[in-house]
Motif scaffolding. Structure first.
Motif, mmCIF file in Angstrom:
data_model
loop_
_atom_site.group_PDB
_atom_site.id
_atom_site.type_symbol
_atom_site.label_atom_id
_atom_site.label_comp_id
_atom_site.label_asym_id
_atom_site.label_seq_id
_atom_site.Cartn_x
_atom_site.Cartn_y
_atom_site.Cartn_z
ATOM 1 N N LEU A 1 0.787 -1.383 -0.023
ATOM 2 C CA LEU A 1 -0.158 0.077 0.035
ATOM 3 C C LEU A 1 0.856 1.320 -0.075
ATOM 4 N N GLY A 2 2.159 1.093 0.263
ATOM 5 C CA GLY A 2 2.888 2.479 0.268
ATOM 6 C C GLY A 2 2.708 3.133 1.337
ATOM 7 N N ALA A 3 3.341 4.395 1.476
ATOM 8 C CA ALA A 3 3.307 5.195 2.676
ATOM 9 C C ALA A 3 1.938 5.772 2.656
ATOM 10 N N ASP A 4 1.218 5.873 3.789
ATOM 11 C CA ASP A 4 0.083 6.442 4.125
ATOM 12 C C ASP A 4 0.094 7.868 4.801
ATOM 13 N N PRO A 5 -0.255 8.979 4.211
ATOM 14 C CA PRO A 5 -0.191 10.274 4.950
ATOM 15 C C PRO A 5 -1.047 10.339 6.126
ATOM 16 N N GLY A 6 -1.877 9.539 6.284
ATOM 17 C CA GLY A 6 -2.878 9.286 7.551
ATOM 18 C C GLY A 6 -4.088 10.425 7.331
ATOM 19 N N LEU A 7 -5.106 10.372 8.180
ATOM 20 C CA LEU A 7 -6.292 10.859 8.022
ATOM 21 C C LEU A 7 -6.312 12.379 8.253
ATOM 22 N N VAL A 8 -6.920 13.035 7.407
ATOM 23 C CA VAL A 8 -6.869 14.460 7.197
ATOM 24 C C VAL A 8 -8.454 14.828 7.437
ATOM 25 N N LYS A 9 -8.620 15.352 8.812
ATOM 26 C CA LYS A 9 -9.861 15.635 9.135
ATOM 27 C C LYS A 9 -10.391 17.158 8.993
ATOM 28 N N ASP A 10 -11.298 17.547 8.365
ATOM 29 C CA ASP A 10 -12.029 18.767 8.032
ATOM 30 C C ASP A 10 -13.244 18.952 8.897
ATOM 31 N N GLY A 11 -13.027 20.307 9.520
ATOM 32 C CA GLY A 11 -13.906 20.708 10.533
ATOM 33 C C GLY A 11 -13.665 20.144 11.839
ATOM 34 N N VAL A 12 -12.440 19.827 12.527
ATOM 35 C CA VAL A 12 -12.192 19.677 13.659
ATOM 36 C C VAL A 12 -12.082 20.936 14.593
ATOM 37 N N GLU A 13 -11.981 20.527 15.720
ATOM 38 C CA GLU A 13 -12.027 21.737 16.840
ATOM 39 C C GLU A 13 -10.929 22.894 16.514
ATOM 40 N N ASP A 14 -9.805 22.364 16.079
ATOM 41 C CA ASP A 14 -8.797 23.557 15.909
ATOM 42 C C ASP A 14 -9.147 24.405 14.880
ATOM 43 N N HIS A 15 -9.547 23.929 13.656
ATOM 44 C CA HIS A 15 -10.120 24.401 12.305
ATOM 45 C C HIS A 15 -11.401 25.402 12.954
ATOM 46 N N LEU A 16 -12.183 24.908 13.675
ATOM 47 C CA LEU A 16 -13.374 26.032 14.278
ATOM 48 C C LEU A 16 -12.811 27.104 15.057
ATOM 49 N N GLN A 17 -11.756 26.796 15.898
ATOM 50 C CA GLN A 17 -11.213 27.808 16.590
ATOM 51 C C GLN A 17 -10.578 28.832 15.814
ATOM 52 N N LYS A 18 -9.812 28.446 14.950
ATOM 53 C CA LYS A 18 -9.156 29.287 14.054
ATOM 54 C C LYS A 18 -10.207 30.345 13.219
ATOM 55 N N LEU A 19 -11.296 29.504 12.703
ATOM 56 C CA LEU A 19 -12.093 30.479 12.001
ATOM 57 C C LEU A 19 -12.772 31.291 12.873
ATOM 58 N N LEU A 20 -13.579 30.922 14.017
ATOM 59 C CA LEU A 20 -14.024 31.903 15.006
ATOM 60 C C LEU A 20 -13.105 32.967 15.357
ATOM 61 N N ALA A 21 -11.785 32.660 15.522
ATOM 62 C CA ALA A 21 -11.158 33.699 16.146
ATOM 63 C C ALA A 21 -10.691 34.835 15.025
ATOM 64 N N GLU A 22 -10.945 34.545 13.822
ATOM 65 C CA GLU A 22 -10.900 35.355 12.792
ATOM 66 C C GLU A 22 -12.150 35.950 12.461
ATOM 67 N N GLN A 23 -13.321 35.391 12.682
ATOM 68 C CA GLN A 23 -14.637 35.854 12.523
ATOM 69 C C GLN A 23 -15.326 36.208 13.912
ATOM 70 N N ILE A 24 -14.446 36.734 14.742
ATOM 71 C CA ILE A 24 -14.964 36.987 16.180
ATOM 72 C C ILE A 24 -16.481 37.670 16.383
ATOM 73 N N ASP A 25 -16.715 38.322 15.387
ATOM 74 C CA ASP A 25 -18.011 39.148 15.411
ATOM 75 C C ASP A 25 -19.046 38.130 15.452
ATOM 76 N N ARG A 26 -18.912 36.951 15.135
ATOM 77 C CA ARG A 26 -19.834 36.001 15.295
ATOM 78 C C ARG A 26 -20.557 35.717 16.827
ATOM 79 N N LEU A 27 -19.614 36.135 17.700
ATOM 80 C CA LEU A 27 -19.923 36.294 19.089
ATOM 81 C C LEU A 27 -20.953 37.526 19.293
ATOM 82 N N GLY A 28 -21.036 38.445 18.478
ATOM 83 C CA GLY A 28 -21.811 39.584 18.647
ATOM 84 C C GLY A 28 -21.111 40.800 18.018
ATOM 85 N N PRO A 29 -21.985 41.603 17.498
ATOM 86 C CA PRO A 29 -21.178 43.149 16.865
ATOM 87 C C PRO A 29 -20.406 43.443 18.179
#
Length: 246
Positions: free
Chosen positions: A115-143
């Protein structure tokens, strides 16, 4: 062994050692991994194997006489037919007395694949991604909300996001993919600790997640915490610099 081996066969199995377990004769899939782990699967059930031996272990394969309990082909569904012979795969754990013995009475296919080398599972939408996006779009917490920092340190662990709302009050945000009661309990502990600091108090808590159970929402609101549903796809689109109006 550098390849994965996949065997489809009529087989039975006996596991002995720290526990005793057996599989009666049936047609199954046997997976022998490159690290020598052996797993037995059937068509029924979930993704989990019926039985297995994890590495480190040692595999030996030998020929054997047919099972003496099989008086005839009709009395045993996996009795060997003319021209077939019985093979036994013995898998011995290296660090324990555990032994898995698989008796193959008819082999339909036996293939190995690199099977050769496996790069592993790449998860989309994990908590770290959500944290990064919310930090960049912090106004989602309120104006008027402003980011203080991600991974805000506390003696009991980091708060995912610390922000300040339009009134100047601190907001501690706990981010989960699926918000449950455990997330509410965790956020409660953070807020209780942070509110002891006169430089931070009052600190409001927000449980932010892609989904929040009704029980978690009721518990959060009863403790004065807020809930925020996160639409990951919408947040990704808003973060994509290639998306323009024209």
């Amino acid at each position: 062994m550098d390849a994965v081996r996949i065997i489809v066969a009529d087989c039975s199995a006996e596991y002995s050692g720290r526990l005793q377990a057996s599989l009666p004769p049936a047609k199954r899939v046997i997976l022998v991994k490159a690290d020598s782990s052996v797993l037995i699967f059937s068509e029924l059930g979930s993704y989990k194997p019926l039985n297995w031996m994890a590495a480190p272990c040692t595999i030996r394969e030998v020929d054997a006489d047919p099972d003496p309990r099989a008086d005839s082909k009709d009395s045993c569904p996996s009795a060997p037919s003319d021209g077939d012979h019985v093979r036994i795969i013995r898998v011995k754990a290296d660090k324990t007395p555990d032994l898995l013995e698989i008796r193959l009475t008819r082999v339909y296919s036996d293939d190995s694949h690199d099977l050769g080398a496996d790069p592993g599972l790449v998860k989309d939408g994990v908590e770290d991604h959500l944290q990064k996006l919310l930090a960049e779009q912090i106004d989602r917490l309120g104006p008027g909300s402003r980011l203080v920092r991600r991974e805000f340190p506390t003696p009991i662990g980091p708060v995912d996001i610390m922000a300040v709302d339009s009134q100047g009050d601190h907001v501690a945000v706990e981010i989960k993919r699926h918000g449950g009661i455990d997330g509410v309990e965790q956020l409660t502990r953070y807020c209780a600790l942070l509110n002891r600091d006169p430089l931070l108090a009052p600190v409001h808590g927000v449980l932010a997640a892609q989904s929040i159970t009704p029980q978690a929402r009721v518990l959060a609101e009863s403790r004065g915490l807020s809930c925020l549903l996160l639409d990951y796809e919408d947040m990704k689109d808003a973060d994509d610099p290639n998306l323009t109006l024209f």
